[in-house]
Write an enzyme that holds these catalytic residues in place. Sequence first.
Site, short mmCIF file in Angstrom:
data_model
loop_
_atom_site.label_atom_id
_atom_site.label_comp_id
_atom_site.label_asym_id
_atom_site.label_seq_id
_atom_site.Cartn_x
_atom_site.Cartn_y
_atom_site.Cartn_z
CE1 TYR A 491 59.17 -4.23 29.50
CE2 TYR A 491 58.97 -6.55 30.12
CZ TYR A 491 58.38 -5.34 29.81
OH TYR A 491 57.02 -5.23 29.82
CB SER A 571 56.83 -0.54 29.46
OG SER A 571 55.51 -0.88 29.74
CG ASP A 654 51.48 5.42 27.51
OD1 ASP A 654 50.64 4.53 27.27
OD2 ASP A 654 52.64 5.18 27.90
CG HIS A 689 53.11 1.93 26.24
ND1 HIS A 689 53.42 2.53 27.46
CD2 HIS A 689 53.64 0.69 26.30
CE1 HIS A 689 54.09 1.67 28.20
NE2 HIS A 689 54.25 0.55 27.52
#
Length: 718
Positions: A491, A571, A654, A689
């Site tokens: 991430y 993301s 989203d 999302h």
Amino acid sequence: MSRPSFRAPLALALLMSAPANAQAAERAAAAPMPSLTYPDTVRGDTVETQFGVDVADPYRWLEDDVRVNPKVAEWVAAQNAVTDAYLDTLPGRDIFATRMSELYNYERFGLPEKAGNRYFYTRNDGLQPQSVLYVREGLTGEAKVLIDPNGWAKDGATALAEWTPSKDGAYLLYSVQDGGTDWRIVRVMDVATGKDLPDEVQWVKYSALDWAKDGSGFYYSRFPAPDARDAFQSLNENHAIYFHRLGTPQSEDVLIHASPDKPALNHSAQVTDDGQYLIVTSSEGTDERYGVTLYQLGKKGAKPRVLVGDFANNWEYVGNEGPLFIFLTNKDAPRQRIVAMDIRRPKALTPLVAESEATLVGASQVGNRIILSYLGDAKSEARMVTLAGQPVANINLADIGAAAGFGGKPGDPETFYSFSSYARPTTIYRLDTATGASSIFAEPKLTFDPKQFSVEQRFYHSKDGTEVPMFLVMKKGIDRSKGSPTLLYGYGGFNVSMIPAFSPTKLAWVDKGGVLAIANLRGGGEYGKAWHDAGRLDKKQNVFDDFIAAGEYLIREGITGKGQLAIEGGSNGGLLVGAVTNQRPDLFAAALPAVGVMDMLRFDRFTAGRYWVDDYGYPSKEADFHNILSYSPYHNIKDDVEYPAVLVTTADTDDRVVPGHSFKYTAALQHAKAGDKPHLIRIETRAGHGSGKPTDKIIAEAADKYAFAAKWTGLNVE
């Protein structure tokens, strides 16, 4: 932005039949596959000059909302048709879906919340699309279904989102999330009867929900109602806090706090434990840099008091006794500490718990104790101190893993917390704060043995020499003398820490003989503010370097082999995967970017994108522009370079990272001369999302992704 969730003799036989080395992986990946013909995507001639640089954006039209532009809807249908036809050829698709369903099929509990004599908690019997909210009268009372959202929509995609009981447990305030959107509809239920009151509040987003102490109403945050055509794409501005009195229409709600002169600010409201004050915490972006305003409740004419106005540090309310407040803060403490503040003299802070080598990530007052949550090398630790900050005891956790919860109130003798690890599903514990003893409140019955899996932590060096931690999860007994197909997850942003978490979908990958690696990249919060700062703005490249170095380490150590490494992230992690795929296409066999931020020059023009400038910078500022253009996935796709197999995933609804990011990136990748491996996009419907996604959709998407990764890394799942 965005945040994840894991039988067995048969798996050993499957493991033994898996490809033993990188050459086997290459042979498996080279097996004949049907030829791919991508849909024709119209290329526009949009070119904009920014700071002397001509920037082409031929797929600008794909930014339009699929619900508004029928041409975008046609493109989505055409792409899904090609992707589905390809995925149908992968035998691992059904095998993974079956195994994931087995691993998901266990009883799951959420953290209990006590109000009055009632205990509220969620439970999923295993494969229910959405978890059900239950209530007990007393700790050992019979569980009663309070809200079952599974009947709200035929596709299971309408979810129970945030909820909170009134202080006495008489009412329940809850929000409804439809199709994965960030918008919420807020309702109120009478707990005794199980019936809804007529109260309803709309256009709520990014909001805390908190009751007045007397239960007369509640505080919430909302945006102005958007134009219907722009509801899921327009920028979110002019956030404000309102008070809703029970029994009145929303039109009569009282405006409590707004900042019309600063429309970019977000505001969140919290009632203090004694009910005497309302704390308003304000922020402009994703950084933990807050302003704090205090309202004295029940005192007519009392003016709001600014406690913190510099928007420079994190401030989290822990508790108070009259005017003496306790906060968690990173002021003068990058890894955070606990301080006391007299609100009559807010600039004079009294240290209670000093900064530690471990990162302090949470604190709550329960009874006459403060429970402190720490991360030590990305693993959870928990400690208990007095209200004066004196040590009482460490809380013994079950293993290397993640603990969460520890909420409560000053009068409570108990708190609840959850514990999980990569191979251990969530167990809920009750902690007696007087004795420090933990007991099991809810423990799942499993269809697999967690002891068949190993979890270990490694440390490797990034490009600049920085030591970075990484977790490895694999089946015990795996042949480690030869490389194994490996899934590397990352991430690296927004102060989000990648702590050990249980995921049935990822455990299915491990169960089939693959290795799971999770890298704790800079940009996260594992080591406090300095770790975050080292991976954002002009230092964002450090994140990509850390991830690339993780892949190189896995190959160098023989954990995986060249041609056996797949990468995944969602993301901000989707941005990560897109960026490193451009920078090192030779390193990876497959890439799985999910709901990613792919156009770094226009991310701040849609919905929540404007908040992300804290990590990315401003496309409108020259220095930031050149920096983000250098790694923007959409703008840096290379021609005449052999790319790994890529499966992009997003959802057509989203409204956080709008799907136009993934649409444009995929169109550009398919247009480029980027090799013969497939470059596909899987577009879910009514999924948003990620939050609120029903279980069947989670399994279907993960099965597709990991079957795709298995094909291109040589993992034999048959």
